[in-house]
Design an enzyme around this catalytic site. Sequence first.
Site, mmCIF file in Angstrom:
data_model
loop_
_atom_site.group_PDB
_atom_site.id
_atom_site.type_symbol
_atom_site.label_atom_id
_atom_site.label_comp_id
_atom_site.label_asym_id
_atom_site.label_seq_id
_atom_site.Cartn_x
_atom_site.Cartn_y
_atom_site.Cartn_z
ATOM 1 N N HIS A 134 -0.475 -5.421 -4.837
ATOM 2 C CA HIS A 134 0.914 -5.821 -4.602
ATOM 3 C C HIS A 134 1.891 -4.643 -4.697
ATOM 4 O O HIS A 134 2.961 -4.751 -5.324
ATOM 5 C CB HIS A 134 1.322 -6.932 -5.566
ATOM 6 C CG HIS A 134 0.587 -8.224 -5.357
ATOM 7 N ND1 HIS A 134 0.152 -8.636 -4.108
ATOM 8 C CD2 HIS A 134 0.202 -9.209 -6.231
ATOM 9 C CE1 HIS A 134 -0.454 -9.817 -4.223
ATOM 10 N NE2 HIS A 134 -0.444 -10.172 -5.494
ATOM 11 N N HIS A 205 5.097 -14.930 -3.001
ATOM 12 C CA HIS A 205 4.074 -15.253 -4.008
ATOM 13 C C HIS A 205 4.505 -16.439 -4.879
ATOM 14 O O HIS A 205 4.374 -16.393 -6.105
ATOM 15 C CB HIS A 205 3.801 -14.029 -4.886
ATOM 16 C CG HIS A 205 2.400 -13.953 -5.411
ATOM 17 N ND1 HIS A 205 1.812 -14.989 -6.103
ATOM 18 C CD2 HIS A 205 1.476 -12.969 -5.354
ATOM 19 C CE1 HIS A 205 0.593 -14.632 -6.466
ATOM 20 N NE2 HIS A 205 0.358 -13.408 -6.017
ATOM 21 N N GLU A 343 -0.368 -17.433 0.190
ATOM 22 C CA GLU A 343 0.288 -16.184 0.571
ATOM 23 C C GLU A 343 -0.113 -15.791 1.997
ATOM 24 O O GLU A 343 -1.235 -15.357 2.232
ATOM 25 C CB GLU A 343 -0.101 -15.074 -0.405
ATOM 26 C CG GLU A 343 0.129 -15.415 -1.869
ATOM 27 C CD GLU A 343 -0.729 -14.567 -2.793
ATOM 28 O OE1 GLU A 343 -0.585 -13.332 -2.749
ATOM 29 O OE2 GLU A 343 -1.559 -15.131 -3.535
#
Length: 379
Positions: A134, A205, A343
């Site tokens: 991420h 998210h 996601e």
Amino acid sequence: MNKHFLLAGIAALMLASCNQKPETKLTLSGLNPTDFQTTVNDATTGLYTLKNKAGMEVCITNFGGRIVSVMVPDKNGTMQDVVLGFDNIADYINIPSDFGASIGRYANRINQGKIVLDNDTIQLPQNNFGHCLHGGPEGWQYQVYDAKPIDETTLELTRISPDGDQNFPGNVTAKVLFKLTEDNAIDIKYSATTDKKTVVNMTNHSYFNLSGDPAKIATDHILYVNADTYTPVDSTFMTTGEIVTVKDTPMDFTTPKPIGQDIANFDFIQLKNGNGYDHNWVLNTQGDLTQVAARLTSPTSGITLEVYTNEPGIQVYTGNFLDGTVKGKKGITYNQRASVCLETQHYPDSPNKPQWPSVVLEPGQTYNSECIFKFSVEK
């Protein structure tokens, strides 16, 4: 009565009235906007509320571009908050999480944090089993986006990411446009430009618990994924480069089933490797925003979430690493599998898998991605 005494009394009352703090109006989800006001790296944070005529409410903070709450009606018409998160900015800052975040520059994992662009090997931060997850430990979920409310249903967030941000190349200007539609959908449009060749892969998210009660685990939720194949992972959650069929495996959600039906089947190595579901499915939708990519339903509340996207993949993560140590909104403890993340994305480690759709962004190009979370009720 003495005239001067009367005037003095009136003046005192007026002064007291002026000194009283104005009442803060709470959001429908019970959030206090003042609890989201602070300064991070010289940037101001706040809470922004979107509402439509149907009564749906979405609250977003520009810290990390995070969806904080989503209020939608259940089968009885009662409004429920269906995402996990915190009710103050301090917890978002001090408790590491991805709750509701606009992830960048690169959502999901990059193998060993290494990418090669024009024969130049770039080492990114390694913050998850040796991989870059991420965007690294200081990814965009921990940065403040510039916020520009457009109208009562629309919010535009902008993040200017400098060249070398978490060692990613290029000055990148990224935008996230949240639009709450009249048919109870959150339409999220991402865009980005760069002045140097780089990689971009953005997502949202949000951790969904459609029952409206995150004290209860979400393994009873019924999931459908419009995908005949997925990308398996090794024991470090890294994609192997394979694309394999879901048929006759616990990964098959082409026929809707409860998430908990097979999740504990650790004899199936992929569920053991993922500690449950934490995988990317290769969507059949071919980027068609009119086709349902995934559907999630709570049998308790009747609330259904449909996901539409122009992305080639969707990561389904079932809150496997929530462990009861974090308390969220209203002091509720978030236990393992209290939520489901959906996601939309390019596949994990795409920069190192040339056979997969490219995530490279060149100067002069514009990155565009879209995800629609549409809510309804099954009665």
